[in-house]
Scaffold this motif. Structure first.
Motif, PDB file in Angstrom:
ATOM      1  N   TYR A 185       0.819  -1.229   0.000  1.00 56.09           N
ATOM      2  CA  TYR A 185       0.000   0.000   0.000  1.00 56.09           C
ATOM      3  C   TYR A 185       0.848   1.273   0.000  1.00 56.09           C
ATOM      4  CZ  TYR A 185      -3.720  -3.292   0.508  1.00 56.09           C
ATOM      5  OH  TYR A 185      -4.570  -4.348   0.272  1.00 56.09           O
ATOM      6  N   ILE A 186       2.124   1.116   0.323  1.00 57.81           N
ATOM      7  CA  ILE A 186       3.044   2.255   0.148  1.00 57.81           C
ATOM      8  C   ILE A 186       3.214   2.495  -1.354  1.00 57.81           C
ATOM      9  CG2 ILE A 186       5.383   3.131   0.570  1.00 57.81           C
ATOM     10  CD1 ILE A 186       3.823   2.690   3.188  1.00 57.81           C
ATOM     11  N   VAL A 187       3.428   1.383  -2.080  1.00 57.80           N
ATOM     12  CA  VAL A 187       3.578   1.472  -3.539  1.00 57.80           C
ATOM     13  C   VAL A 187       2.256   1.911  -4.172  1.00 57.80           C
ATOM     14  CG1 VAL A 187       4.091   0.133  -5.634  1.00 57.80           C
ATOM     15  CG2 VAL A 187       5.436  -0.229  -3.550  1.00 57.80           C
ATOM     16  N   GLU A 188       1.166   1.435  -3.596  1.00 54.67           N
ATOM     17  CA  GLU A 188      -0.158   1.840  -4.103  1.00 54.67           C
ATOM     18  C   GLU A 188      -0.317   3.358  -3.999  1.00 54.67           C
ATOM     19  OE1 GLU A 188      -2.754   0.540  -6.347  1.00 54.67           O
ATOM     20  OE2 GLU A 188      -2.005  -1.140  -5.141  1.00 54.67           O
ATOM     21  N   ASN A 189       0.203   3.924  -2.940  1.00 48.30           N
ATOM     22  CA  ASN A 189       0.136   5.381  -2.786  1.00 48.30           C
ATOM     23  C   ASN A 189       0.995   6.092  -3.830  1.00 48.30           C
ATOM     24  OD1 ASN A 189      -0.006   8.098  -1.440  1.00 48.30           O
ATOM     25  ND2 ASN A 189       2.158   7.628  -1.173  1.00 48.30           N
ATOM     26  N   ILE A 190       2.184   5.545  -4.097  1.00 48.17           N
ATOM     27  CA  ILE A 190       3.078   6.183  -5.086  1.00 48.17           C
ATOM     28  C   ILE A 190       2.402   6.172  -6.464  1.00 48.17           C
ATOM     29  CG2 ILE A 190       5.323   6.003  -6.246  1.00 48.17           C
ATOM     30  CD1 ILE A 190       6.374   4.705  -3.598  1.00 48.17           C
ATOM     31  N   ALA A 191       1.798   5.033  -6.800  1.00 45.32           N
ATOM     32  CA  ALA A 191       1.080   4.957  -8.084  1.00 45.32           C
ATOM     33  C   ALA A 191      -0.180   5.817  -8.037  1.00 45.32           C
ATOM     34  CB  ALA A 191       0.724   3.508  -8.388  1.00 45.32           C
ATOM     35  N   GLY A 192      -0.806   5.840  -6.879  1.00 45.99           N
ATOM     36  CA  GLY A 192      -2.032   6.632  -6.724  1.00 45.99           C
ATOM     37  C   GLY A 192      -1.804   8.106  -6.970  1.00 45.99           C
ATOM     38  N   ASP A 193      -0.607   8.592  -6.642  1.00 36.62           N
ATOM     39  CA  ASP A 193      -0.251   9.980  -6.948  1.00 36.62           C
ATOM     40  C   ASP A 193      -0.374  10.254  -8.437  1.00 36.62           C
ATOM     41  OD1 ASP A 193       0.216  11.253  -4.631  1.00 36.62           O
ATOM     42  OD2 ASP A 193       2.411  11.213  -4.731  1.00 36.62           O
ATOM     43  N   GLN A 194      -0.127   9.200  -9.235  1.00 33.66           N
ATOM     44  CA  GLN A 194      -0.238   9.325 -10.688  1.00 33.66           C
ATOM     45  C   GLN A 194      -1.642   8.935 -11.160  1.00 33.66           C
ATOM     46  OE1 GLN A 194       2.472  10.635 -11.993  1.00 33.66           O
ATOM     47  NE2 GLN A 194       3.592  10.383 -10.077  1.00 33.66           N
ATOM     48  N   GLY A 195      -2.542   8.750 -10.221  1.00 31.30           N
ATOM     49  CA  GLY A 195      -3.931   8.445 -10.570  1.00 31.30           C
ATOM     50  C   GLY A 195      -4.160   7.008 -10.980  1.00 31.30           C
ATOM     51  N   ALA A 196      -3.255   6.120 -10.589  1.00 31.35           N
ATOM     52  CA  ALA A 196      -3.335   4.758 -11.121  1.00 31.35           C
ATOM     53  C   ALA A 196      -3.195   3.706 -10.033  1.00 31.35           C
ATOM     54  CB  ALA A 196      -2.225   4.560 -12.150  1.00 31.35           C
ATOM     55  N   ALA A 197      -3.653   2.514 -10.381  1.00 35.95           N
ATOM     56  CA  ALA A 197      -3.370   1.347  -9.554  1.00 35.95           C
ATOM     57  C   ALA A 197      -1.930   0.933  -9.822  1.00 35.95           C
ATOM     58  CB  ALA A 197      -4.318   0.216  -9.925  1.00 35.95           C
ATOM     59  N   ALA A 198      -1.248   0.459  -8.771  1.00 37.08           N
ATOM     60  CA  ALA A 198       0.154   0.055  -8.940  1.00 37.08           C
ATOM     61  C   ALA A 198       0.292  -1.088  -9.942  1.00 37.08           C
ATOM     62  CB  ALA A 198       0.736  -0.348  -7.592  1.00 37.08           C
ATOM     63  N   SER A 199      -0.772  -1.854 -10.106  1.00 37.33           N
ATOM     64  CA  SER A 199      -0.708  -2.998 -11.023  1.00 37.33           C
ATOM     65  C   SER A 199      -0.833  -2.571 -12.481  1.00 37.33           C
ATOM     66  CB  SER A 199      -1.830  -3.992 -10.701  1.00 37.33           C
ATOM     67  OG  SER A 199      -3.077  -3.339 -10.818  1.00 37.33           O
ATOM     68  N   ARG A 200      -1.173  -1.310 -12.736  1.00 39.39           N
ATOM     69  CA  ARG A 200      -1.413  -0.874 -14.130  1.00 39.39           C
ATOM     70  C   ARG A 200      -0.467   0.221 -14.606  1.00 39.39           C
ATOM     71  NH1 ARG A 200      -7.278  -0.102 -12.217  1.00 39.39           N
ATOM     72  NH2 ARG A 200      -7.904  -2.262 -11.922  1.00 39.39           N
ATOM     73  N   LEU A 201       0.118   0.956 -13.686  1.00 34.09           N
ATOM     74  CA  LEU A 201       0.971   2.084 -14.075  1.00 34.09           C
ATOM     75  C   LEU A 201       2.334   1.573 -14.545  1.00 34.09           C
ATOM     76  CD1 LEU A 201       1.442   5.206 -14.113  1.00 34.09           C
ATOM     77  CD2 LEU A 201       2.243   4.992 -11.755  1.00 34.09           C
ATOM     78  N   SER A 202       2.779   2.078 -15.688  1.00 34.03           N
ATOM     79  CA  SER A 202       4.057   1.624 -16.242  1.00 34.03           C
ATOM     80  C   SER A 202       5.227   2.388 -15.632  1.00 34.03           C
ATOM     81  CB  SER A 202       4.055   1.826 -17.766  1.00 34.03           C
ATOM     82  OG  SER A 202       5.373   1.768 -18.263  1.00 34.03           O
ATOM     83  N   VAL A 203       6.209   1.651 -15.153  1.00 36.23           N
ATOM     84  CA  VAL A 203       7.419   2.274 -14.600  1.00 36.23           C
ATOM     85  C   VAL A 203       8.145   3.044 -15.707  1.00 36.23           C
ATOM     86  CG1 VAL A 203       9.654   1.810 -13.505  1.00 36.23           C
ATOM     87  CG2 VAL A 203       7.667   0.436 -12.892  1.00 36.23           C
ATOM     88  N   PHE A 204       8.296   2.398 -16.846  1.00 41.50           N
ATOM     89  CA  PHE A 204       8.996   3.032 -17.971  1.00 41.50           C
ATOM     90  C   PHE A 204       8.225   4.263 -18.464  1.00 41.50           C
ATOM     91  CE2 PHE A 204       9.289   3.498 -22.612  1.00 41.50           C
ATOM     92  CZ  PHE A 204      10.639   3.756 -22.750  1.00 41.50           C
TER      93      PHE A 204
END
Lengths: 446, 227
Positions: free
Chosen positions: A166-185
Motif C-alpha cells: 500500500y506504500i507502492v499503491e500510494n506512489i502509483a495513486g499519486d499518478q492516478g493509477a493502480a500500482a498494477s497498471r501504471l508503467s514504470v517506464f
C-alpha cells in the motif's frame, strides 16, 4: 577612388549591408503568433474543464466566435468547490498546484492569489503501526533503463515485499493509477519532460477559484450547460454537432476536451468514424477510478499525511494551507482502492470503511470524533468516469497519436492529451487548450 | 588577491611582448533564433492576461578581446574571447517578466591582412566554442522554484566572419569599424523553453540554431614588423 572616398563608401556599404537585412528580418519577426490576423470561423468547444475554458479564453482574446458545450450542470470539469462543509472552502477536484514553473504559476503571481508550499510531514502505516520512516528506500521508480512493467511488479522485483503493497499503491495513486497498471517506464518518460518543478502548493481559497475568477469569468457567458454531445458529423465542410436532446450546432472547427474515458467508451459517435489508429491510442491511455472523501472530526487526532492504508493509501490533513482550521481529513483514493470503495454502493458505506481503518490506526478516535463526510466520486460522474490519465504498460506514443487533429476540423485537448509530461495536472490541461488553439489557427492561416 | 592580479598583469605583459596585435571590440549585436522566437511567441499568444507582450530576444551588446600572435605571413592566428548580452523585458501589472541571455565564446582566429599595408582592410575567421545562459527574472528578482533559479545553459559551436578597416589613431594604436556575421548551427540548450514558456518540447526542440550580425568598433594595439 581616393582613400577618403573609399572609406566613406565602404562604411556606408557595411552599415547598409548589415542594417537593411536586419531591419527586414526584424519586421518579419512578430512578438506573438497570429498578430493582426482576424479569423471568420465558428468554433465549438466540447467540455468546460480547464482545457476547454482556457481554449475559449484564447479564442476570445483573438476575437473568434465560440461556444462551449458542457454536459454537466456546472463548469470546471475535474475542478470543483465545496462550501459550507468546513469553515474553509474545499477543492473537490484538483487541489494542488504541482510546481510553480507553469503558466498557472504566472497567473497566480499576477493575480496575487495566495498559495503556500505544502511541506507537511508524513507518517506511514507499516506492519500495522504508524512509523515516521520506512526501513527500505521506496524512491525506485525514476532513473535510466527502467522496464516497461507495472509499479507493483517492479517493486516486488526490487525487493519491496508485500508489506510495501500500500506504500507502492500510494506512489502509483499519486499518478492516478493502480500500482498494477501504471508503467514504470512510461511514467519515468513522462517525468523526464516535466518542467514545472517538484514542489506542491495549496491554495488559501481553492484551485477552482483561480480558474473561475481568472479564466471562466471571461468566457462563462458562452457556456451552454447540460448539453451532452452525442454525435459529431465532420463529413461536410460545416461540422454538425448533435446533443442528447437532438439539438444541433454548427461549427467550422471543434475542440474536444472531454476526459479520455468518454472517448474510450464511444459516448460520442463520430461521422465518419475515427481512424482505428486513434481509437487504439485512446484505449492505451489509462484512467483509473478516483475519489476524494472529506471527513470532518471534532478533534484533530490525525497526522498531516498518513500513507499506506489498505482501504485508502493516502490521507492528508486538508487544513494545510488554509486560513481556518476545521478538522478535515482528506482520503485521496485511487485505482483499485477506489474501485473497491465504489463497489460498496453508497457514500455511507464508503465513509464507514474509511472510519474503520482510521479507528485501527488511531485506537478508535475516528469514530469518537466523527462529525460528517462528503464523498466526491469522480468515477461515478457520467461525464468524467475516473481520476486522471496515466501511462500504461506498452503505451508508446499513444498520447501523441490521440492528440493529433483530424482533417483540420477536430482538435483534441484535455489533460490526457498533454504530450509534454504535464498530463494529470490543471496546468497540463491548460497547455493543451492553448496548444490546440494555436494548431487550429495555424491550420486556418494556411 | 594582489599576487593574482600581479600575475595576470605579468602574463599579459609577457604575452603582449609576443603579440602582433591586441584588440578590443564593442558592438551592437542582432540575434535570430527560430526556436527561441517560437517559444516567446507562444508565451505571448498563450497568455492573454499579459497585455504587454514579451519582446523577442533580438538586440544585444557584444564585447570581445582578441590576441593575434606574431607572424610574418599574411594570415595570422590568434585567440578570441567574447561576451554578449541580450535582454527582453515586459512590464505588466504585478508582473514584470525579464529574460536575460548571456553568451561566452572562446575561439580561434584566422586573421588576414596585408602586412605591407598596415592601414587597410582586414578579415577574421573565428571558430568558437559557445556557451549560453538564459535566466528569468520576475518583478526584478531571479525566478526561483524548488529552491533553484530558473535557468537554461547551452553549449555549441559557432563560426564567425568579420571584416574591418584599420584607421590610424596614433603610432601603434588603430581604430577599425567592422561588421560580422556569425552562425551557430547547433546550440544544445534543453531547458530554454522551460525558462521562456514554462514547458518542455511543447513548442520547440531542445536545441537551436542562431544567426547573429554585429556592427561595432575595434581598438587595436598593433606592433609593426620592425618594432
Amino acid at each position: 577612388m581616393d582613400r577618403r572616398h573609399f572609406i566613406k563608401q565602404s562604411t556606408l556599404l557595411s552599415i547598409g549591408g548589415l542594417l537593411i537585412p536586419s531591419s527586414l528580418l526584424s519586421a518579419c519577426r512578430k512578438e506573438t503568433l497570429f498578430e493582426d490576423v482576424s479569423y471568420d470561423v465558428k468554433v465549438i468547444i466540447i467540455g468546460a474543464g480547464a482545457a476547454g475554458l482556457y481554449a475559449a479564453y484564447m479564442l476570445k482574446s483573438k476575437g473568434i466566435d465560440f461556444q462551449i458545450l458542457e454536459a454537466s450542470s456546472t463548469y470546471g470539469g475535474r475542478l470543483g468547490k465545496l462550501t459550507g462543509f468546513a469553515n474553509f472552502p474545499i477543492d473537490t477536484g484538483a487541489q494542488w498546484l504541482h510546481g510553480k514553473n507553469s503558466m498557472l504559476g504566472d497567473l497566480i503571481k499576477k493575480s496575487k492569489t495566495k498559495i503556500s508550499l505544502d511541506d507537511s510531514e508524513t507518517r506511514y502505516w507499516f506492519n500495522n503501526q504508524l512509523v515516521n520512516s520506512l526501513p527500505q528506500e521506496t524512491d525506485i521508480f525514476e532513473g535510466d533503463n527502467l522496464p516497461d512493467i507495472s509499479y507493483e511488479d517492479y517493486a516486488l522485483q526490487s525487493g519491496l515485499g508485500n508489506e510495501y503493497k500500500y506504500i507502492v499503491e500510494n506512489i502509483a495513486g499519486d499518478q492516478g493509477a493502480a500500482a498494477s497498471r501504471l508503467s514504470v517506464f512510461g511514467n519515468n518518460e513522462d517525468e523526464e519532460h516535466w518542467s514545472a518543478g517538484d514542489d506542491d502548493f495549496k491554495f488559501e481559497e481553492t484551485f477552482f477559484d483561480l480558474i473561475d475568477t481568472q479564466i471562466a469569468n471571461q468566457v462563462k457567458d458562452n457556456i451552454l450547460l447540460n448539453t451532452v454531445v452525442s454525435k459529431i458529423d465532420y463529413s461536410q465542410s460545416t461540422i454538425l454537432i448533435t446533443d442528447s436532446n437532438n439539438n444541433t450546432f454548427n461549427a467550422d472547427k471543434v475542440i474536444i476536451t472531454v476526459p479520455i474515458p468518454i472517448l474510450k467508451s464511444a459516448d460520442i459517435e463520430f461521422i465518419p468514424a475515427l481512424p482505428d489508429e486513434k481509437i487504439t491510442a485512446f484505449s492505451k491511455i489509462g484512467m483509473d477510478a478516483g475519489m476524494k472523501v472529506f471527513l470532518k472530526f471534532s478533534n484533530k487526532f490525525f497526522d498531516q499525511n498518513i500513507i499506506g492504508g489498505s482501504v485508502c493509501a493516502a490521507y492528508a490533513d486538508d487544513r494545510i494551507g488554509k486560513a481556518q482550521n476545521d478538522n478535515i481529513l482528506l482520503a485521496f483514493i485511487m485505482g483499485e482502492q477506489a474501485e473497491y470503495l465504489t463497489s460498496l454502493g453508497s457514500d455511507a458505506a464508503i465513509t464507514s470503511a474509511l472510519i474503520q481503518e482510521l479507528d485501527i490506526m488511531y485506537n478508535g478516535q475516528a469514530t469518537a470524533s466523527f462529525i460528517a463526510s462528503h464523498v466526491e466520486n469522480w468515477t461515478t460522474n457520467p461525464y468524467i468516469k475516473g481520476a486522471y490519465s496515466y501511462s500504461t504498460i506498452g503505451m508508446g506514443d499513444a498520447r501523441k497519436i490521440a492528440s493529433q487533429a483530424l482533417s483540420e476540423k477536430l482538435y483534441f485537448a484535455g489533460e490526457a492529451m498533454n504530450t509534454n509530461g504535464h498530463h494529470q495536472t490543471v496546468h497540463g490541461a491548460v497547455e493543451t487548450g492553448y496548444r490546440e488553439v494555436i494548431n487550429m489557427l495555424t491550420d486556418i492561416k494556411k | 588577491m594582489k599576487s593574482i592580479v600581479l600575475s595576470i598583469i605579468l602574463l599579459l605583459h609577457i604575452g603582449f611582448a609576443r603579440a602582433q596585435e591586441f584588440k578590443i571590440d564593442a558592438s551592437y549585436e542582432y540575434l535570430y533564433s527560430g526556436q527561441w522566437d517560437k517559444a516567446i511567441q507562444t508565451y505571448n499568444v498563450s497568455r492573454p492576461f499579459q497585455t504587454e507582450k514579451q519582446p523577442l530576444l533580438m538586440n544585444g551588446l557584444n564585447t570581445s578581446i582578441s590576441y593575434v600572435f606574431e607572424n610574418e605571413k599574411h594570415v595570422k592566428h590568434g585567440i578570441n574571447v567574447s561576451y554578449a548580452y541580450f535582454q527582453s523585458s515586459a512590464e505588466n501589472e504585478n508582473f514584470n517578466n525579464m529574460l536575460k541571455l548571456h553568451f561566452i565564446n572562446l575561439g580561434y582566429i584566422l586573421h588576414y591582412e596585408n602586412a605591407e599595408k598596415p592601414k587597410g582592410l582586414y578579415a577574421d575567421l573565428i571558430i568558437s566554442a559557445t556557451s549560453s545562459g538564459l535566466f528569468r527574472h520576475i518583478n526584478g528578482n531571479p525566478f526561483e522554484y524548488d529552491e533553484t533559479t530558473s535557468r537554461a545553459f547551452g553549449i555549441g559551436g559557432d563560426i564567425c566572419l568579420k571584416a574591418g578597416y584599420y584607421l590610424t589613431l596614433k603610432n601603434n594604436f588603430y581604430l577599425s569599424p567592422f561588421i560580422s556575421i556569425a552562425y551557430t548551427p547547433y546550440l544544445y540548450s534543453p531547458n530554454s523553453e522551460a525558462v521562456i514558456n514554462q514547458t518542455k518540447e511543447l513548442t520547440s526542440k531542445n536545441w537551436t540554431g542562431i544567426l547573429t550580425t554585429q556592427i561595432g568598433l575595434t581598438f587595436h594595439l598593433k606592433r609593426q614588423q620592425n618594432d
